[in-house]
Design an enzyme around this catalytic site. Sequence first.
Site, mmCIF file in Angstrom:
data_model
loop_
_atom_site.group_PDB
_atom_site.id
_atom_site.type_symbol
_atom_site.label_atom_id
_atom_site.label_comp_id
_atom_site.label_asym_id
_atom_site.label_seq_id
_atom_site.Cartn_x
_atom_site.Cartn_y
_atom_site.Cartn_z
ATOM 1 N N LYS A 120 -6.420 2.120 -7.078
ATOM 2 C CA LYS A 120 -5.862 3.159 -6.732
ATOM 3 C C LYS A 120 -6.466 4.141 -5.387
ATOM 4 O O LYS A 120 -5.765 4.392 -4.681
ATOM 5 C CB LYS A 120 -5.444 4.160 -7.693
ATOM 6 C CG LYS A 120 -4.404 3.520 -8.640
ATOM 7 C CD LYS A 120 -3.485 4.917 -9.503
ATOM 8 C CE LYS A 120 -2.320 4.201 -10.215
ATOM 9 N NZ LYS A 120 -1.898 5.463 -11.011
ATOM 10 N N LYS A 203 1.233 -7.253 -11.288
ATOM 11 C CA LYS A 203 2.149 -6.496 -12.347
ATOM 12 C C LYS A 203 3.396 -5.658 -11.962
ATOM 13 O O LYS A 203 3.426 -5.079 -10.836
ATOM 14 C CB LYS A 203 0.816 -5.494 -12.921
ATOM 15 C CG LYS A 203 1.459 -4.506 -14.064
ATOM 16 C CD LYS A 203 0.481 -3.511 -14.541
ATOM 17 C CE LYS A 203 0.591 -2.326 -13.713
ATOM 18 N NZ LYS A 203 0.241 -0.971 -14.053
ATOM 19 N N LYS A 206 6.079 0.949 -11.747
ATOM 20 C CA LYS A 206 7.069 2.140 -10.832
ATOM 21 C C LYS A 206 6.270 2.521 -9.776
ATOM 22 O O LYS A 206 7.181 3.161 -9.056
ATOM 23 C CB LYS A 206 7.225 3.318 -12.079
ATOM 24 C CG LYS A 206 6.068 3.732 -12.780
ATOM 25 C CD LYS A 206 6.270 4.845 -13.787
ATOM 26 C CE LYS A 206 5.809 4.821 -15.134
ATOM 27 N NZ LYS A 206 4.360 4.892 -15.372
#
Length: 340
Positions: A120, A203, A206
């Site tokens: 991230k 993966k 969202k």
Amino acid sequence: MAETPKFTPRVFSGIQPSGSLTLGNYLGAMTKFVDWQNRGTHETIFCMVDLHAITVPQAPDTLRHNTRELCAGFLASGIDPEKSILINQSRVPEHAQLGWIFNCVARMGWMGRMTQWKDKSGKNAEAASLGLFAYPALMAADILLYKSTHVPVGEDQKQHIELTRDIAAKFNHDYDVDFFPMTAPVIEGAATRIMSLKDGTKKMSKSDPVEASRINLTDDADAIAKKFKKAKTDPDPLPGTPEGLEGRPDARNLVNIYAALAETSVADVLAANEGKMFGYFKQDLADLAVSKLSPVSTEMARLMKDPAEIDRVLARGSERAREISVPVLEQVYDIIGMVR
Ligand code: TYM
């Protein structure tokens, strides 16, 4: 590791209100939460982790909307706020308070090794928030504030639960107490890692900018059918056994999703569909997904018409949660030497 009998059997898990709920969240987490609740063997606490969501920028109105929608998702999936404690994290201030203490227990090196931090923060870690770096310490606080013994999660959260155990062990060791349990991650079933419909090695998430990569719980029947139709596959038909899915990540993903939705095994799905072309299988998959997900999305839409009722559910949940969290934090303060 065997459950430590001195701790009340208690399940805790959380979901970030950082976007629409995906099929990955539903199959990997929500349906498992409902199973734990209905088994009745453990107390169950489920949390919308709004303080975690702001580790990356969130527009305030969107965050409010997503938190209520996530609560609607929990209720529509079968979480009963009488049987389970349903909370949003910011409303139980002990999460942030214990999170601070764990910032002082956890080591910089541990945090720097977290794969989620590396993914991230990307190439520009200097610009990432301090909260993103400390994220796993707050997550450990979520879990240990209730001395939770079991945490059902998808595969991607495994490393964070291991870190939670490291924090619990260091706290217990440093203060010479047997206060926090060694929480067990529970990662089970066909749906522990649902992949992107556009890339079977990534993966389903969202936060993926490619909308067609995921099924949202708010998607209508048409959108679900279209997304499955356009899902990536390979030109070969379905094999008859799981070994035939080796090296075929996109095919494997669709079969896994089917098995999880049908609550059956991958082997049974393949035995029943051997030799079928993916064009036809994707149609069956879309029909199955619509039949399973439509009742959930219809109920979510109904609940979202009354946000005040959702807020009441969360207010009541936080009162119940604080009956546990306030005394635990008091004991922690006492252990570490805060004058009260
Ligand atoms: P989050 O919000 O990313 O995901 C919520 C849950 O959904 C699971 N999940 C998936 N499972 C299978 N396939 C997928 N593609 C998929 N995508 C998501 C996740 O594994 C998770 O179980 N850090 C957590 C939130 C959190 C938490 C906690 C969880 C905060 N505090 C304490 C457990 C206990 C997270 O970001 O989940």
